[in-house]
Design an enzyme around this catalytic site. Structure first.
Site, PDB file in Angstrom:
ATOM      1  N   HIS A  48      46.696  96.231   5.584  1.00 59.11           N
ATOM      2  CA  HIS A  48      47.240  97.402   6.264  1.00 59.11           C
ATOM      3  C   HIS A  48      46.129  98.119   7.026  1.00 59.11           C
ATOM      4  CE1 HIS A  48      45.510  99.072   2.586  1.00 59.11           C
ATOM      5  NE2 HIS A  48      45.375 100.194   3.260  1.00 59.11           N
TER       6      HIS A  48
ATOM      7  N   HIS B 261      40.785 100.087  10.839  1.00 56.78           N
ATOM      8  CA  HIS B 261      40.344  98.750  10.446  1.00 56.78           C
ATOM      9  C   HIS B 261      41.329  98.195   9.419  1.00 56.78           C
ATOM     10  CE1 HIS B 261      38.859 101.347   7.248  1.00 56.78           C
ATOM     11  NE2 HIS B 261      38.994 100.287   6.464  1.00 56.78           N
TER      12      HIS B 261
END
Length: 197
Positions: free
Chosen positions: A120, A37
């Site tokens: 990220h 995620h």
């Protein structure tokens, strides 16, 4: 007491491509692909009334869908690496969505996030990997790039405080508008609400 964070889910294609990077780094604990995620805002441990207040406040966000481009790899850790990750290119829609969530949570009297936001996808936690191990792994895989995809919702996740890297549960999902309809990856069944009480 739930441990909460908000985030964007990864497309199936990008998740598959990221999963192929697993391995070849000594002392790494790899994140399971179903837990990939993009964190928007870590919230932390809160009581049930606060969790309900957060869920309600996030439901008032009205934003467009976000185009996501995963491009390149990196690591976190000063002196000793503690994670390797795939870079998500910042764009205006992504940064504004994250900024709005930060403001909402501060209005709910939650402490401000002190670290600069770096979008990220965490791939592995480094237990005993050295700087040289990580540098070698990054040089072998550094040209990573995945096709762009559209995030048509953001999610309020919960995790168990005793375990880093998942499993993460979707507590609430909030739609982001998409011109011309919802994206191919959209799953209407995942919009079931959750009562933290």
């Amino acid at each position: 007491m739930p441990r909460l964070f908000t985030g964007l889910e990864i497309s199936a294609q990008t998740g598959l491509m990221l999963s192929l990077l697993r391995g070849g780094l000594r002392g790494a604990r790899w994140i399971d692909p179903e837990n990939y995620h993009i964190t928007l805002r870590f919230i932390g441990d809160v009581d049930d009334p606060t969790a309900d207040e957060i869920a309600d406040a996030l439901a008032r966000i009205r934003r467009d869908a976000v185009e996501i481009r995963v491009n390149g790899l990196g690591s976190f850790g000063n002196g000793k690496p503690h994670a390797v990750w795939a870079r998500v290119e910042p764009n205006r829609a992504l940064m504004e969505l994250q900024g709005e969530q930060e403001r909402i949570l501060q209005r709910l009297r939650l402490p401000a996030e002190r670290r600069k936001y770096i979008p990220h996808v965490t791939l592995a936690r480094c237990r005993s990997a050295t700087n040289q191990d990580v540098a070698r792994w990054l040089s072998e895989h550094g040209g990573f790039q995945a096709p762009a995809f559209t995030a048509a919702r953001f999610v309020l996740f919960s995790s168990r405080s005793s375990v880093g890297g998942g499993p993460y549960l979707v507590e609430e999902a909030y739609p982001l508008s998409v011109a011309g309809g919802l994206g191919d990856d959209f799953n209407a069944d995942a919009f079931a609400g959750h009562d933290f009480g």
